[in-house]
Scaffold this active site. Structure first.
Site, mmCIF file in Angstrom:
data_model
loop_
_atom_site.group_PDB
_atom_site.id
_atom_site.type_symbol
_atom_site.label_atom_id
_atom_site.label_comp_id
_atom_site.label_asym_id
_atom_site.label_seq_id
_atom_site.Cartn_x
_atom_site.Cartn_y
_atom_site.Cartn_z
ATOM 1 N N ASP A 191 14.722 3.078 5.311
ATOM 2 C CA ASP A 191 13.795 2.326 4.439
ATOM 3 C C ASP A 191 14.544 1.676 3.279
ATOM 4 O OD1 ASP A 191 11.944 3.443 6.099
ATOM 5 O OD2 ASP A 191 10.631 4.183 4.520
ATOM 6 N N ALA A 250 10.408 3.055 -1.717
ATOM 7 C CA ALA A 250 11.755 2.473 -1.797
ATOM 8 C C ALA A 250 11.718 1.112 -2.487
ATOM 9 C CB ALA A 250 12.362 2.343 -0.397
ATOM 10 N N ALA A 251 10.646 0.354 -2.260
ATOM 11 C CA ALA A 251 10.556 -0.975 -2.883
ATOM 12 C C ALA A 251 10.339 -0.860 -4.397
ATOM 13 C CB ALA A 251 9.434 -1.786 -2.239
ATOM 14 N N GLY A 259 3.469 3.528 5.343
ATOM 15 C CA GLY A 259 4.496 3.117 6.310
ATOM 16 C C GLY A 259 5.192 1.812 5.985
ATOM 17 N N LEU A 260 4.869 1.196 4.832
ATOM 18 C CA LEU A 260 5.454 -0.119 4.534
ATOM 19 C C LEU A 260 6.559 -0.055 3.478
ATOM 20 C CD1 LEU A 260 2.310 -2.457 4.636
ATOM 21 C CD2 LEU A 260 3.812 -1.748 6.503
ATOM 22 N N GLY A 261 6.986 1.144 3.124
ATOM 23 C CA GLY A 261 8.171 1.271 2.247
ATOM 24 C C GLY A 261 7.878 1.146 0.774
ATOM 25 N N SER A 262 6.662 1.482 0.365
ATOM 26 C CA SER A 262 6.278 1.314 -1.041
ATOM 27 C C SER A 262 7.234 2.028 -2.002
ATOM 28 C CB SER A 262 4.841 1.829 -1.212
ATOM 29 O OG SER A 262 4.587 2.142 -2.535
ATOM 30 N N PRO A 289 0.823 -1.205 0.000
ATOM 31 C CA PRO A 289 0.000 0.000 0.000
ATOM 32 C C PRO A 289 0.863 1.263 0.000
ATOM 33 C CG PRO A 289 -0.448 -1.366 1.953
ATOM 34 C CD PRO A 289 0.595 -2.076 1.167
ATOM 35 N N VAL A 290 0.396 2.276 -0.741
ATOM 36 C CA VAL A 290 1.168 3.515 -0.897
ATOM 37 C C VAL A 290 0.946 4.420 0.311
ATOM 38 C CG1 VAL A 290 1.374 5.572 -2.372
ATOM 39 C CG2 VAL A 290 0.988 3.345 -3.398
#
Ligand code: MEV
Length: 315
Positions: free
Chosen positions: A154, A112-113, A107-110, A103-104
């Site tokens: 991140d 950078a991933a 907080g899950l690093g979208s 999810p954008v």
């Protein structure tokens, strides 16, 4: 020619977000349950570089002329331009397809991933696979464009795909977990761009330097204590540290009613600790649970308003 495929995981910050921007230690782990995936295939001679984004039903061309205010330019085209420049390559004839279930702005690093998967696939397709160190430098530059003053945690945890104890400006210290951790991740469903929360914390720090420095210091101590507990397999020590870290993040004004409600619901359903994870103000929270309590806590989070919740085991 075979397609060049690359992927990158999401990430969870276990302890220390925000204080890490101000040089206190933090701990993060990769989250392979969510991923960005890129695939590059050769295109016809002269076709140039196009990026297909099936989830957004869009195709972009790398021409150097895209609208720099377009979020998709910053997220997807800028990393490719940066990598071509670093590799000293002209725009190649390639088609890259990028997909992500991270999810954008949550907080899950979208960001950078996506950048990691895209640059890896491009470099592979050009026959110049990049070392993790070189890739990390590029993805950090992308992060700077996304949110101004990133600590670098991140990109580091996502590129190296290892748990990391991170102090800004020092080489990252990978570490191993003494026992697996079961976490339940709950999404508030509220998008919150990290750079806004980071900028607000910086303003608060300017206004009240002593009070905020002591909050940063205590968050840094918590990250150190947590590292020792995680390495030693002393999982029982972590719940109270998560609760305290969450309260300190609330003092930094980066929690939200939704995050507080989900953390409270997780604790009431048997989690031994809970906190927001990442930039805050929305996005995701994490709860530490015994494996057998995970389904009940995930259910309690949805009953308390989480738009999604899932359990994951780290280590
Ligand atoms: C974002 O995932 C973590 C923050 O600490 C920002 C950063 O470290 O760059 C909020």
């Amino acid at each position: 020619m075979q397609p060049a495929r690359a992927h990158a995981p999401g990430k969870l910050i276990l302890f220390g977000e925000h204080a890490v921007v101000h040089h206190r230690p933090a701990i993060a782990v990769p989250l392979p349950a969510v991923q960005a995936r890129a695939e590059a295939i050769p295109a016809e001679f002269g076709a140039g570089l196009t990026v297909h984004i099936p989830d957004a039903n869009r195709t972009l061309r790398v021409t150097g002329e895209l609208d720099r205010e377009d979020p998709l330019y910053n997220a997807l085209i800028y990393p490719l331009e940066l990598a071509l420049d670093a590799l000293n390559e002209a725009i190649p004839d390639l088609e890259i397809t990028i997909r992500s279930n991270i999810p954008v702005a949550s907080g899950l690093g979208s960001g950078a991933a996506l950048a990691t998967a895209l640059i890896r696939a491009l470099a592979l397709a050009l026959g110049h696979p990049l070392s993790n160190d070189a890739l990390n430098t590029l993805v950090y530059k992308v992060e700077k464009r996304h949110h101004g003053n990133p600590s670098g945690i991140d990109n580091t945890v996502i590129v190296y795909e290892r748990p990391v104890y991170f102090v800004r400006g020092s080489p990252p210290a990978p570490f191993t977990l003494g026992a697996p951790l079961t976490l339940v991740v709950g999404d508030t469903g509220v998008n919150s761009p990290t750079h806004l929360a980071v900028a607000d914390v910086a303003r608060l720090y300017e206004r009240e330097p002593d009070r905020i420095a002591s909050i940063f210091d205590r968050i840094g101590e918590i990250a150190c204590q947590a590292r020792a507990a995680i390495e030693g397999g002393n999982i029982a020590a972590l719940g109270p540290l998560m609760d305290e870290n969450h309260a300190l993040l609330r003092d930094l004004t980066v929690s939200s009613p939704e995050l507080d409600a989900l953390c409270a619901a997780a604790r009431a359903a048997g989690a031994s600790g809970a906190k927001l994870s990442g930039g805050g103000r929305g996005g995701n929270m994490i709860a530490l649970v015994a494996p057998e309590a995970a389904p009940a806590v995930a259910e309690a989070l949805r009953a308390a308003g989480a738009t999604a919740s899932f359990a994951t085991t780290i280590g």
